[in-house]
Design a protein around this motif. Structure first.
Motif, PDB file in Angstrom:
ATOM      1  N   UNK B 398       0.832  -1.202   0.000  1.00  0.00           N
ATOM      2  CA  UNK B 398       0.000   0.000   0.000  1.00  0.00           C
ATOM      3  C   UNK B 398       0.872   1.261   0.000  1.00  0.00           C
ATOM      4  N   UNK B 399       1.888   1.251   0.859  1.00  0.00           N
ATOM      5  CA  UNK B 399       2.735   2.451   0.947  1.00  0.00           C
ATOM      6  C   UNK B 399       3.530   2.669  -0.338  1.00  0.00           C
ATOM      7  N   UNK B 400       3.970   1.573  -0.964  1.00  0.00           N
ATOM      8  CA  UNK B 400       4.695   1.714  -2.235  1.00  0.00           C
ATOM      9  C   UNK B 400       3.762   2.261  -3.312  1.00  0.00           C
ATOM     10  N   UNK B 401       2.523   1.757  -3.322  1.00  0.00           N
ATOM     11  CA  UNK B 401       1.576   2.233  -4.336  1.00  0.00           C
ATOM     12  C   UNK B 401       1.321   3.734  -4.174  1.00  0.00           C
ATOM     13  N   UNK B 402       1.189   4.166  -2.935  1.00  0.00           N
ATOM     14  CA  UNK B 402       0.962   5.595  -2.691  1.00  0.00           C
ATOM     15  C   UNK B 402       2.136   6.425  -3.200  1.00  0.00           C
ATOM     16  N   UNK B 403       3.339   5.864  -3.141  1.00  0.00           N
ATOM     17  CA  UNK B 403       4.519   6.623  -3.533  1.00  0.00           C
ATOM     18  C   UNK B 403       4.746   6.593  -5.036  1.00  0.00           C
ATOM     19  N   UNK B 404       4.642   5.404  -5.644  1.00  0.00           N
ATOM     20  CA  UNK B 404       5.048   5.282  -7.047  1.00  0.00           C
ATOM     21  C   UNK B 404       3.864   5.163  -7.997  1.00  0.00           C
ATOM     22  N   UNK B 405       2.648   5.135  -7.461  1.00  0.00           N
ATOM     23  CA  UNK B 405       1.408   5.126  -8.244  1.00  0.00           C
ATOM     24  C   UNK B 405       1.199   3.841  -9.039  1.00  0.00           C
ATOM     25  N   UNK B 406       1.991   2.827  -8.727  1.00  0.00           N
ATOM     26  CA  UNK B 406       1.838   1.529  -9.382  1.00  0.00           C
ATOM     27  C   UNK B 406       1.829   0.497  -8.262  1.00  0.00           C
ATOM     28  N   UNK B 407       0.998  -0.526  -8.397  1.00  0.00           N
ATOM     29  CA  UNK B 407       0.939  -1.533  -7.338  1.00  0.00           C
ATOM     30  C   UNK B 407       1.935  -2.648  -7.638  1.00  0.00           C
ATOM     31  N   UNK B 408       3.000  -2.729  -6.851  1.00  0.00           N
ATOM     32  CA  UNK B 408       3.966  -3.797  -7.099  1.00  0.00           C
ATOM     33  C   UNK B 408       3.539  -5.079  -6.374  1.00  0.00           C
ATOM     34  N   UNK B 409       4.132  -6.193  -6.803  1.00  0.00           N
ATOM     35  CA  UNK B 409       3.986  -7.413  -6.026  1.00  0.00           C
ATOM     36  C   UNK B 409       5.139  -7.412  -5.026  1.00  0.00           C
ATOM     37  N   UNK B 410       4.813  -7.529  -3.748  1.00  0.00           N
ATOM     38  CA  UNK B 410       5.853  -7.475  -2.708  1.00  0.00           C
ATOM     39  C   UNK B 410       6.064  -8.871  -2.152  1.00  0.00           C
ATOM     40  N   UNK B 411       7.318  -9.289  -2.105  1.00  0.00           N
ATOM     41  CA  UNK B 411       7.639 -10.598  -1.518  1.00  0.00           C
ATOM     42  C   UNK B 411       8.650 -10.422  -0.401  1.00  0.00           C
ATOM     43  N   UNK B 412       8.355 -10.978   0.757  1.00  0.00           N
ATOM     44  CA  UNK B 412       9.312 -10.987   1.847  1.00  0.00           C
ATOM     45  C   UNK B 412      10.223 -12.185   1.640  1.00  0.00           C
ATOM     46  N   UNK B 413      11.511 -11.964   1.720  1.00  0.00           N
ATOM     47  CA  UNK B 413      12.437 -13.083   1.560  1.00  0.00           C
ATOM     48  C   UNK B 413      13.388 -13.116   2.758  1.00  0.00           C
ATOM     49  N   UNK B 414      13.952 -14.300   3.026  1.00  0.00           N
ATOM     50  CA  UNK B 414      14.893 -14.391   4.141  1.00  0.00           C
ATOM     51  C   UNK B 414      16.119 -13.534   3.869  1.00  0.00           C
ATOM     52  N   UNK B 415      16.789 -13.161   4.941  1.00  0.00           N
ATOM     53  CA  UNK B 415      17.993 -12.340   4.736  1.00  0.00           C
ATOM     54  C   UNK B 415      19.074 -13.153   4.036  1.00  0.00           C
ATOM     55  N   UNK B 416      19.973 -12.455   3.404  1.00  0.00           N
ATOM     56  CA  UNK B 416      21.103 -13.051   2.678  1.00  0.00           C
ATOM     57  C   UNK B 416      20.676 -13.898   1.488  1.00  0.00           C
ATOM     58  N   UNK B 417      19.509 -13.680   0.957  1.00  0.00           N
ATOM     59  CA  UNK B 417      19.109 -14.483  -0.202  1.00  0.00           C
ATOM     60  C   UNK B 417      19.087 -13.670  -1.494  1.00  0.00           C
ATOM     61  N   UNK B 418      19.194 -12.357  -1.409  1.00  0.00           N
ATOM     62  CA  UNK B 418      19.164 -11.555  -2.636  1.00  0.00           C
ATOM     63  C   UNK B 418      20.567 -11.451  -3.226  1.00  0.00           C
TER      64      UNK B 418
END
Lengths: 142, 435
Positions: B398-418
């Motif tokens: 919701x907060x990202x959509x308010x900022x960038x005007x596009x609704x992203x898909x948000x995924x939580x991932x474990x740390x050290x995996x990106x």
């Protein structure tokens, strides 16, 4: 009155679970019970195992997102209907169960669960004379 | 009915006529810039005076203008006319850092409408056409920009605005829409819904021309849209700093976009050295406005990478042609026509104490639709509760959509995996079909 449970946050991606289990294998830590619920993007793997504190430390060192928490492990006779009776007691007392899983261990049924009100659950367990496993009981059974 | 070929006489000017007009207008623009506090100071610091600009080549003496300059002077520090002469502003999205503002006088709006009308006329739009605009209106310049341009042509306009595809289709059939402005990914979506509803665009609509722009796309995408809808699709290029749409547009040859050199002086520079690149080579597009009153911009670094197509265009226009945009020389993302900087996303994510500092923005095309996925690492201390994790995901979305005007898909991932490369985190992966 409780046992330790590891909660491991894992990606819904092949190899993610193996990585966690391999670390436990290397440390000769034995699983007693585990469960994963699935969602599209991530899973929480909940594990009851031998040496949970050691398991927590090695996973943390390996950079795994893990937490150690306390859950109830109620001992039941291995007969039909025992789980229903036990859970009915909690329902009657208004204690809601966040999640629950069960297994058999050495001829005893074990109900693992977490509630939103651990204090009250402990009172209910004591006042109803339910048997619960302690950490040391589990290790002894292995 | 027979009409004239060119919408404005300037459109058919020879090179020498274009360049003579450019010099005259450049000198007037530079002089006018001295009414802007920003440019007055900049010229003073550079030891320049308007009388130093005696030839088009003298343009190189003038320092570049950047987006940061627009931010630093937010909101009105670049204005070259008093605010009471301005009748409209368009502002960029976002609340992180300073947004940018572009001011317009009444005359600026008239020139803008004329430039858009010239583009539309060039690809065969005529007063008997029905023009439907699927752009968002409001601050997004593709809305009002095309609206006034289409009205200037004399077409019947249908300001349908964005979304509600079923209603768009009803307008197509009820009003006999012949020309549509849509971003390429939305054109694909329109076709998808037509198929679901059993609408054959060739049989059931009068669609003939599509104006596609504001979103990077490949020649294959254009061909696909043309085949799907049975139309000719023309690429459009613009940016809010240069008004919006109407800067450059394809002619019926569909081979490069003519940029209107009576409105802009074009330079292509190496983004690192800022030296001009040889003709035909890719570099950063730098534009100088020639007719703007409220906010003239001198040597504005657009950050868009493109090249000038060599040779004459068979259409008879001598205004140079720009190739499709090849990317950006900064990290700005263009998704569905919306400009997004990764820092906007980062700023939102870092407000969540549950999240670690690594994230990955993935842009991809799924079923012809461009979308964004944001993977973000959780901190070590995490919540063993699906409900809370899902609520957290929803709140971040919701907060990202308010900022960038596009609704992203948000995924939580474990740390050290990106993924990390050479210690520096990779923040954006773009797998969209484009360029």
């Amino acid at each position: 009155m409780t046992v330790h449970q590891l909660s491991v946050f894992i990606e819904n991606k092949s190899g993610a679970l193996v990585r966690v289990l391999r670390i436990l294998k290397q440390e000769k830590i034995q699983l007693i019970a585990s469960t994963i619920a699935d969602t599209a993007d991530f899973g929480i793997c909940r594990i009851i195992c031998s040496q949970p504190e050691k398991a927590y430390n090695v996973l943390k060192e390996a950079g795994v997102s893990v937490s150690l928490c306390e859950v109830f492990a109620v001992e039941l006779d291995d007969r039909p209907g025992m789980a229903a009776d036990a859970i009915e007691i909690f329902a009657r007392e208004g204690i809601s169960i966040a999640y629950l899983y069960s297994f058999l261990l050495n001829g005893k049924g074990v109900l693992i669960f977490r509630t939103d009100n651990a204090e009250k659950a402990a009172e209910v367990i004591a006042s109803n004379g339910l048997n619960v496993f302690e950490e040391k009981d589990l290790s002894r059974l292995l | 009915m027979s009409y004239q070929k060119f919408f404005n006489p300037e459109e058919s000017y020879s090179r020498s006529e274009i360049e003579a007009l450019q010099l005259e207008r450049l000198q007037a623009t530079v002089k006018h810039c001295m009414d802007s506090p920003f440019y007055k100071e900049r010229f003073r610091k550079a030891g320049l005076s308007p009388s130093d600009i005696r030839s088009l080549d003298d343009l190189k003496k003038i320092p570049f203008t950047t987006k940061q300059d627009l931010r630093d002077t937010y909101p009105f520090g670049m204005a070259a006319v008093p605010l009471d002469k301005c009748v409209r502003l368009h502002s960029s999205s976002g609340t992180t850092g300073n947004p940018t503002v572009i001011l317009h006088t009444q005359k600026d709006l008239e020139e803008w409408a004329n430039a858009v009308a010239r583009c539309l006329w060039m690809v065969g739009c005529r007063p008997e056409d029905v023009f439907q605009n699927t752009s968002g209106y409001g601050m997004f310049t593709g809305g009002l920009g095309f609206q006034y341009g289409a009205e200037r042509v004399g077409m019947l306009t249908v300001p349908a605005a964005a979304g509600n595809t079923l209603r768009q289709l009803k307008f197509f059939t009820d009003f006999g829409t012949t020309v549509v402005h849509a971003i390429p990914s939305y054109a694909a979506r329109i076709y998808e819904v037509m198929c679901e509803r059993g609408i054959d665009p060739r049989r059931d609509t009068k669609l003939r021309t599509l104006v596609i722009g504001a979103e990077p796309h490949s020649e294959d995408t254009r061909k696909r849209i043309e085949n799907m809808l049975g139309v000719k699709a023309y690429n459009s290029f613009g940016m809010s700093e240069m008004c919006g749409p109407g800067v450059a547009f394809e002619c019926p040859e569909q081979n490069g976009m003519h940029i209107w050199e009576d409105y802009y002086i074009v330079e292509i520079v190496n983004p690192d050295t800022l030296e001009p690149v040889p003709d035909g080579e890719v570099g950063e597009l730098v534009l100088t406005t020639l007719k703007r009153e409220a906010m003239p911009l001198l040597r504005y670094r657009t950050r868009d990478l493109t090249r000038i197509l060599p040779g004459e265009c068979p259409c008879g226009r001598h205004h140079i042609r720009l190739d499709r945009m090849k990317g950006r020389s900064d990290d700005m993302i263009i998704l569905k026509g919306v400009n997004i900087f990764p820092i906007q996303i980062e700023t939102i994510l870092m407000q969540f104490q549950e999240l670690a500092s690594d994230y990955l923005i993935t842009l991809e095309t799924v079923d012809g639709n461009d979308g964004m996925t944001v993977d973000v690492e959780m901190k070590d201390l995490f919540i063993d509760d699906y409900g809370k994790l899902q609520a957290l995901t929803r709140e971040i979305t919701r907060q990202l959509r308010d900022e960038i005007l596009i609704t992203p898909r948000v995924r939580l991932v474990p740390k050290n995996t990106l993924p990390k490369s050479e210690g520096k985190a990779v923040r954006v992966v773009d797998t969209r079909k484009k360029y």
